[in-house]
Design a protein around this motif. Structure first.
Motif, short mmCIF file in Angstrom:
data_model
loop_
_atom_site.label_atom_id
_atom_site.label_comp_id
_atom_site.label_asym_id
_atom_site.label_seq_id
_atom_site.Cartn_x
_atom_site.Cartn_y
_atom_site.Cartn_z
N ARG A 11 0.83 -1.20 0.00
CA ARG A 11 0.00 0.00 0.00
C ARG A 11 0.86 1.25 0.00
O ARG A 11 0.55 2.25 -0.65
CB ARG A 11 -0.95 0.00 1.19
N ALA A 189 -11.66 1.45 6.26
CA ALA A 189 -12.56 0.46 5.65
C ALA A 189 -12.38 -0.90 6.29
O ALA A 189 -11.28 -1.42 6.37
CB ALA A 189 -12.29 0.37 4.15
N GLY A 190 -13.50 -1.48 6.74
CA GLY A 190 -13.50 -2.86 7.18
C GLY A 190 -13.55 -3.78 5.98
O GLY A 190 -13.70 -3.33 4.84
N PRO A 191 -13.46 -5.11 6.19
CA PRO A 191 -13.41 -6.04 5.06
C PRO A 191 -14.59 -5.95 4.11
O PRO A 191 -14.40 -5.98 2.89
CB PRO A 191 -13.34 -7.41 5.76
N GLU A 192 -15.83 -5.83 4.64
CA GLU A 192 -17.00 -5.80 3.77
C GLU A 192 -17.06 -4.51 2.96
O GLU A 192 -17.32 -4.52 1.75
CB GLU A 192 -18.27 -5.98 4.60
N ALA A 194 -14.57 -2.60 2.23
CA ALA A 194 -13.43 -2.60 1.31
C ALA A 194 -13.77 -3.37 0.04
O ALA A 194 -13.43 -2.93 -1.07
CB ALA A 194 -12.21 -3.21 2.00
N GLU A 195 -14.46 -4.48 0.18
CA GLU A 195 -14.81 -5.28 -0.99
C GLU A 195 -15.79 -4.53 -1.89
O GLU A 195 -15.63 -4.50 -3.12
CB GLU A 195 -15.42 -6.61 -0.55
N GLU A 200 -8.52 -1.54 -0.33
CA GLU A 200 -7.92 -2.50 0.59
C GLU A 200 -8.50 -2.32 1.98
O GLU A 200 -8.89 -1.22 2.38
CB GLU A 200 -6.40 -2.30 0.63
N THR A 201 -8.59 -3.40 2.74
CA THR A 201 -9.00 -3.31 4.13
C THR A 201 -8.07 -2.36 4.88
O THR A 201 -6.85 -2.45 4.76
CB THR A 201 -8.96 -4.70 4.80
N GLY A 202 -8.66 -1.43 5.62
CA GLY A 202 -7.86 -0.44 6.32
C GLY A 202 -7.64 0.83 5.54
O GLY A 202 -7.04 1.78 6.06
N ARG A 228 -15.13 7.03 -0.99
CA ARG A 228 -13.72 6.91 -1.33
C ARG A 228 -13.14 8.31 -1.54
O ARG A 228 -13.62 9.04 -2.43
CB ARG A 228 -13.55 6.09 -2.62
#
Length: 264
Positions: A11, A189-192, A194-195, A200-202, A228
């Motif tokens: 990143r 951003a959490g995993p969901e 982020a997807e 990316e997560t975080g 974003r």
């Protein structure tokens, strides 16, 4: 064998290269150095470097040509969407027609405490809840969760919510939108998330919480949104006003909405 991917380093390299490209340090058409040289310069493995380059390619900032190299794109992506705070509602309605929406969920629920308080709901009173993702040119930039008092939410259908700006649906029901209060912040951003937003997560995200009121001061919509920051901006044009010694910044009257911005 060089197979270890280091997410945080990837990143960091992605952000470094993106910054250079967006600042014009790497002109469109420029061929980037070879992977061994770039990896050595950035102090990362080649696998980690490739991950950073893959992210840049996914965002349209570079083009990777097998056996040839990686090039800065001739046509850079669309500029971030933006919304003018001086005339939020006009921009919301206009941009509702210019962006794409995907409805993820629609239903009637007992909302959480903060939403109950913001909307002034009675104990046990339900709200219409919808979750949507908005995009421009296929690129997602916002994740929106709205709650509307049930009696208002019953005036529109799931299909309408999937195709029309919520503000237009509220006004169609006879509500006269008068004002809103909103708070802006930031989160990771959490995993969901982020997807859905393709980050990316975080990754950092802008957050907005808005409560919309009618002419009588009744809360008619609660919005909690994630944006974003590389694809969305909040804008306001200001002018110096007032007498000498008491000069201050005041919002300028908005121009006609142009491309960009996001509906709620």
């Amino acid at each position: 064998m060089d197979t270890k991917v280091e997410p945080f380093k990837a990143r960091r390299v992605y952000l470094l290269l993106r910054e250079r490209i967006q600042a014009g340090d790497m002109a469109p058409g420029t061929r980037l150095p070879g992977e061994p040289a770039m990896a050595a310069e950035c102090g990362v493995s080649r696998v980690t470097l490739r991950r950073a380059l893959d992210q840049l390619a996914a965002e349209g900032l570079v083009e990777r040509r097998a056996g040839v190299g990686t090039f800065v794109r001739d046509a850079l992506p669309l500029p971030p969407a933006g919304i003018d705070f001086a005339d939020v509602f006009a921009h919301l309605k206009e941009m509702g027609r210019r962006t794409e929406v995907r409805l993820l969920s629609f239903g009637y629920v007992l909302p959480a405490g903060p939403v109950v308080t913001a909307l002034g709901l009675a104990p046990g009173q339900r709200a219409q809840r919808a979750v949507r993702v908005r995009a421009m040119a296929g690129a997602p930039f916002s994740y929106l969760t709205t709650h509307v008092p049930e009696q208002i939410g019953l005036t529109y259908s799931e299909a309408e919510m999937a195709s029309q700006p919520l503000l237009s649906l509220l006004e169609r029901s006879g509500i006269r939108i008068a004002r809103a209060r909103q708070d802006i912040g930031a989160t990771l951003a959490g995993p969901e998330l982020a997807e859905v937003l393709q980050v990316e997560t975080g990754a950092p995200l802008l957050t907005l919480t808005r409560v919309v009121e009618d002419a009588a001061g009744r809360a008619v919509e609660h919005l909690h949104a994630f944006y974003r920051p590389d694809r969305f901006t909040f804008q306001m044009q200001l002018a110096r006003t007032g007498e000498e010694g008491e000069r201050r910044w005041s919002p300028l009257a908005p121009a006609t909405p142009e491309a960009g911005g996001t509906p709620a």
